[in-house]
Design a protein around this motif. Structure first.
Motif, PDB file in Angstrom:
ATOM      1  N   GLY A   4       0.815  -1.219   0.000  1.00 35.27           N
ATOM      2  CA  GLY A   4       0.000   0.000   0.000  1.00 35.27           C
ATOM      3  C   GLY A   4       0.844   1.262   0.000  1.00 35.27           C
ATOM      4  O   GLY A   4       0.571   2.218  -0.732  1.00 35.27           O
ATOM      5  N   TRP A   5       1.884   1.288   0.842  1.00 37.37           N
ATOM      6  CA  TRP A   5       2.763   2.451   0.886  1.00 37.37           C
ATOM      7  C   TRP A   5       3.552   2.596  -0.406  1.00 37.37           C
ATOM      8  O   TRP A   5       3.811   3.701  -0.875  1.00 37.37           O
ATOM      9  N   LYS A   6       3.943   1.471  -0.971  1.00 32.02           N
ATOM     10  CA  LYS A   6       4.702   1.510  -2.227  1.00 32.02           C
ATOM     11  C   LYS A   6       3.857   2.139  -3.328  1.00 32.02           C
ATOM     12  O   LYS A   6       4.324   2.999  -4.077  1.00 32.02           O
ATOM     13  N   VAL A   7       2.610   1.734  -3.436  1.00 27.95           N
ATOM     14  CA  VAL A   7       1.705   2.295  -4.441  1.00 27.95           C
ATOM     15  C   VAL A   7       1.499   3.783  -4.184  1.00 27.95           C
ATOM     16  O   VAL A   7       1.507   4.602  -5.114  1.00 27.95           O
ATOM     17  N   THR A   8       1.327   4.163  -2.919  1.00 25.91           N
ATOM     18  CA  THR A   8       1.128   5.572  -2.566  1.00 25.91           C
ATOM     19  C   THR A   8       2.330   6.417  -2.987  1.00 25.91           C
ATOM     20  O   THR A   8       2.170   7.484  -3.589  1.00 25.91           O
ATOM     21  N   VAL A   9       3.533   5.951  -2.676  1.00 20.90           N
ATOM     22  CA  VAL A   9       4.738   6.705  -3.045  1.00 20.90           C
ATOM     23  C   VAL A   9       4.867   6.816  -4.559  1.00 20.90           C
ATOM     24  O   VAL A   9       5.233   7.871  -5.091  1.00 20.90           O
ATOM     25  N   ILE A  10       4.554   5.759  -5.269  1.00 24.37           N
ATOM     26  CA  ILE A  10       4.643   5.790  -6.733  1.00 24.37           C
ATOM     27  C   ILE A  10       3.647   6.801  -7.314  1.00 24.37           C
ATOM     28  O   ILE A  10       3.986   7.595  -8.194  1.00 24.37           O
ATOM     29  N   VAL A  11       2.421   6.802  -6.811  1.00 28.01           N
ATOM     30  CA  VAL A  11       1.403   7.746  -7.310  1.00 28.01           C
ATOM     31  C   VAL A  11       1.817   9.187  -7.018  1.00 28.01           C
ATOM     32  O   VAL A  11       1.725  10.062  -7.882  1.00 28.01           O
ATOM     33  N   VAL A  12       2.309   9.450  -5.794  1.00 30.43           N
ATOM     34  CA  VAL A  12       2.733  10.809  -5.444  1.00 30.43           C
ATOM     35  C   VAL A  12       3.944  11.217  -6.289  1.00 30.43           C
ATOM     36  O   VAL A  12       4.029  12.366  -6.747  1.00 30.43           O
ATOM     37  N   ALA A  13       4.869  10.290  -6.518  1.00 32.16           N
ATOM     38  CA  ALA A  13       6.046  10.611  -7.327  1.00 32.16           C
ATOM     39  C   ALA A  13       5.651  10.966  -8.759  1.00 32.16           C
ATOM     40  O   ALA A  13       6.160  11.933  -9.330  1.00 32.16           O
ATOM     41  N   VAL A  14       4.752  10.188  -9.333  1.00 29.11           N
ATOM     42  CA  VAL A  14       4.303  10.476 -10.695  1.00 29.11           C
ATOM     43  C   VAL A  14       3.575  11.817 -10.742  1.00 29.11           C
ATOM     44  O   VAL A  14       3.794  12.623 -11.659  1.00 29.11           O
ATOM     45  N   PRO A  56       9.737  -6.055  -0.596  1.00 28.94           N
ATOM     46  CA  PRO A  56       8.576  -6.217   0.279  1.00 28.94           C
ATOM     47  C   PRO A  56       9.003  -6.707   1.665  1.00 28.94           C
ATOM     48  O   PRO A  56      10.021  -7.384   1.803  1.00 28.94           O
ATOM     49  N   GLN A  57       8.210  -6.332   2.665  1.00 28.07           N
ATOM     50  CA  GLN A  57       8.489  -6.794   4.021  1.00 28.07           C
ATOM     51  C   GLN A  57       8.335  -8.300   4.085  1.00 28.07           C
ATOM     52  O   GLN A  57       7.452  -8.875   3.461  1.00 28.07           O
ATOM     53  N   ARG A  58       9.200  -8.914   4.855  1.00 27.22           N
ATOM     54  CA  ARG A  58       9.064 -10.356   5.049  1.00 27.22           C
ATOM     55  C   ARG A  58       7.921 -10.616   6.016  1.00 27.22           C
ATOM     56  O   ARG A  58       7.851 -10.021   7.081  1.00 27.22           O
TER      57      ARG A  58
END
Length: 117
Positions: A4-14, A56-58
């Motif tokens: 979820g955080w990864k997707v959020t950072v990608i959207v904000v970066a774009v 990803p987190q283990r």
């Protein structure tokens, strides 16, 4: 980093790479706007690369195999696998070749495998 955080950072970066620099550059930027747009786009690219390269987190993995026999009597509980009350717990759960579980008497229970109860 969670998905979820990864997707959020990608959207904000774009959004950072495209939004303001695009508006500034379409309206004939002056020197300061051009530098600002370049810096903002560079920061967005760095954030995007950082998010993409995160592992990803283990997640914990519960495993049980070749358990023994369990008996419950007179209201007792017997379980030869994995218990996750209320479905709590994260990660994978695997139960293989669990032992026999038997229950006798009123309000007794027995189970094998994975118990989400």
């Amino acid at each position: 980093m969670s998905h979820g955080w990864k997707v959020t950072v990608i959207v904000v970066a774009v959004a950072a790479m495209v939004s303001t620099p695009l508006v500034w550059l379409m309206n004939g930027p002056d020197g300061g706007q051009f530098i600002g747009a370049s810096v903002q786009a560079a920061v967005g690219i760095v954030a995007l690369l950082w998010a993409i390269l995160q592992h990803p987190q283990r997640q914990p993995q519960d495993r049980v195999s070749q358990t023994g026999v369990a008996h419950a009597e007179d209201g007792g509980t017997a379980h030869t696998g994995i218990k996750r009350p209320g479905g709590r717990g994260r990660g994978a759960a695997t139960a293989r070749r669990t032992g026999k579980a038997t229950a006798r008497g009123r309000h007794s229970s027995a189970g094998t495998g994975i118990d989400h109860g």
